[in-house]
Write an enzyme that holds these catalytic residues in place. Structure first.
Site, short mmCIF file in Angstrom:
data_model
loop_
_atom_site.label_atom_id
_atom_site.label_comp_id
_atom_site.label_asym_id
_atom_site.label_seq_id
_atom_site.Cartn_x
_atom_site.Cartn_y
_atom_site.Cartn_z
N PHE A 132 0.83 -1.21 0.00
CA PHE A 132 0.00 0.00 0.00
C PHE A 132 0.86 1.26 0.00
O PHE A 132 0.49 2.28 0.57
CB PHE A 132 -0.94 -0.01 1.22
CG PHE A 132 -1.73 -1.28 1.32
CD1 PHE A 132 -2.86 -1.45 0.55
CD2 PHE A 132 -1.34 -2.30 2.16
CE1 PHE A 132 -3.60 -2.63 0.62
CE2 PHE A 132 -2.07 -3.48 2.25
CZ PHE A 132 -3.20 -3.65 1.48
N GLU A 133 2.02 1.16 -0.62
CA GLU A 133 2.94 2.30 -0.62
C GLU A 133 2.38 3.46 -1.44
O GLU A 133 1.62 3.29 -2.38
CB GLU A 133 4.30 1.89 -1.18
CG GLU A 133 4.28 1.51 -2.65
CD GLU A 133 5.61 0.93 -3.12
OE1 GLU A 133 6.51 0.73 -2.28
OE2 GLU A 133 5.74 0.66 -4.32
N ILE A 134 2.78 4.66 -1.02
CA ILE A 134 2.50 5.89 -1.77
C ILE A 134 3.84 6.55 -2.01
O ILE A 134 4.63 6.72 -1.08
CB ILE A 134 1.59 6.84 -0.98
CG1 ILE A 134 0.25 6.16 -0.67
CG2 ILE A 134 1.36 8.12 -1.76
CD1 ILE A 134 -0.69 7.04 0.15
#
Length: 366
Positions: free
Chosen positions: A328-330
């Site tokens: 769920f990296e940004i």
């Protein structure tokens, strides 16, 4: 802990506070917003600027149900207010039925569908048909590494560690937020994390950090250290988050520096060395050493002991196995799409592919 019908009726017991009531700020950093904000006022603020960003999801046609679940959740808890577009990627063309259902679930948000080319997705033919390749995958399965025996999982990891940001649809954007099929968001995200990261000079965000299993990355640190050395990469403070530092004892005595690998070793090894030096000094002065039982025992102990070997210790450092879960990296694409990472990614992909192509060289190991 007892909850009433309103937050003010919350009672705290056992010295426990919910996260919403905790002050999570540190000297180094703090949350963008400790609680929910008024989203309508946030969007109308003249300082707010929507970013050139997109969700990115790697998925397959048969995962439609799980994809719809994720879209419904992120739309309900965030994107109904911020209307960021979606990019869906697949190693096979998306079916028309899949596209129609996704477009319907996206509630009017712009959606693009892309296919990953063969070079970006598949291992080279001379690799995937080799004994070494299948043996390495079976080895991870035998070690009970989660998904380790699945070739498709290795393809996914390979793609996300090196080539996803080169896909033309992803290249359109400055930021991305990675999503997975079959996930659910339980809280409203009432502010724009892309904007907040831009405002606060943040380039990478993640949800959790845990220890890696060594046998998933047995050569990663070796080649990383080699790359850093050969390319003269300047390391910053974050490097220490991922490494064990064995340069912990300042001394001109190389023997002591090599033997002491942790703080708990220092006192014993220094005491041992002093006792042996005293014993040898007595011998050099032709004094009786028979009564120096401590010195004799330390000398015997050292003669019998073996130097502790750390196989993955290079230049007094070792990978401590901490890693981000990137699900769920940004991040800004520039974190990856730069000269240093592009070069590193190309080299590591060749290492992971068990070889090199004609005319190409791999870094020598330390």
């Amino acid at each position: 802990m007892i909850f009433g019908s309103e937050p003010e009726f919350l009672e705290v017991t056992d010295n426990f506070l919910p996260f919403s009531k905790m002050d999570l700020a540190t000297e180094r950093d703090r949350p963008f917003h400790p609680n929910c904000v008024n989203t309508q006022n946030y969007l109308l603020n003249s300082s707010y600027t929507k970013q050139n960003a997109s969700f990115v999801m790697l998925t397959r046609n048969e995962e439609l149900k799980d994809v719809i679940k994720t879209i419904h959740s992120i739309e309900e808890h965030f994107n109904q207010w911020f209307h960021y577009p979606y990019v869906f990627l697949n190693d096979q063309p998306f079916e028309e039925h899949f596209k129609a259902k996704v477009l319907d679930a996206a509630m009017g948000a712009h959606v693009e569908f892309g296919t990953i080319d063969e070079i970006s997705w598949n291992f080279p033919s001379n690799v995937k048909d080799s004994f070494e390749f299948h043996n390495a995958i079976e080895n991870q399965g035998d070690r009970s590494v989660l998904y380790g025996s699945m070739e498709s999982y290795h393809k996914m990891c390979r793609f996300y560690s090196g080539l996803f940001y080169k896909h033309p649809l992803v290249q359109k954007f400055e930021w991305y937020w990675r999503l997975e099929p079959d996930v659910e968001f339980f809280c409203d995200i009432t502010y724009d994390p892309f904007w907040e990261m831009f405002q606060n000079d943040k380039k990478y965000g993640f949800t959790i950090m845990i220890p890696e299993l060594y046998w998933t990355v047995p050569n990663l640190f070796r080649y990383t250290k080699s790359f850093i050395r050969q390319e003269g990469v300047k390391l910053r403070s974050l490097w220490k988050l991922f490494t064990k530092d064995y340069d912990i004892f300042e001394s001109d005595d190389a023997d002591l520096r090599n033997w002491i690998n942790s703080g708990v070793d220092a006192r014993a090894k220094v005491s041992e060395k002093i006792a042996i030096e005293q014993l040898l000094k007595k011998g050099a002065e032709s004094r009786s050493i028979n009564d120096d039982k401590e010195g004799i025992m330390n000398l015997i102990k050292k003669a019998r002991s073996k130097k502790h070997i750390v196989e993955d210790k290079f230049f007094n450092e070792e990978y401590n196995l901490c890693h981000f879960w990137s699900n769920f990296e940004i991040a800004q694409l520039s974190v990856f799409d730069n000269d240093i990472y592009n070069s590193f990614s190309n080299i590591w992909r060749k290492v992971a592919d068990f070889g090199k192509r004609d005319g190409e060289t791999l870094p020598s190991t330390p």
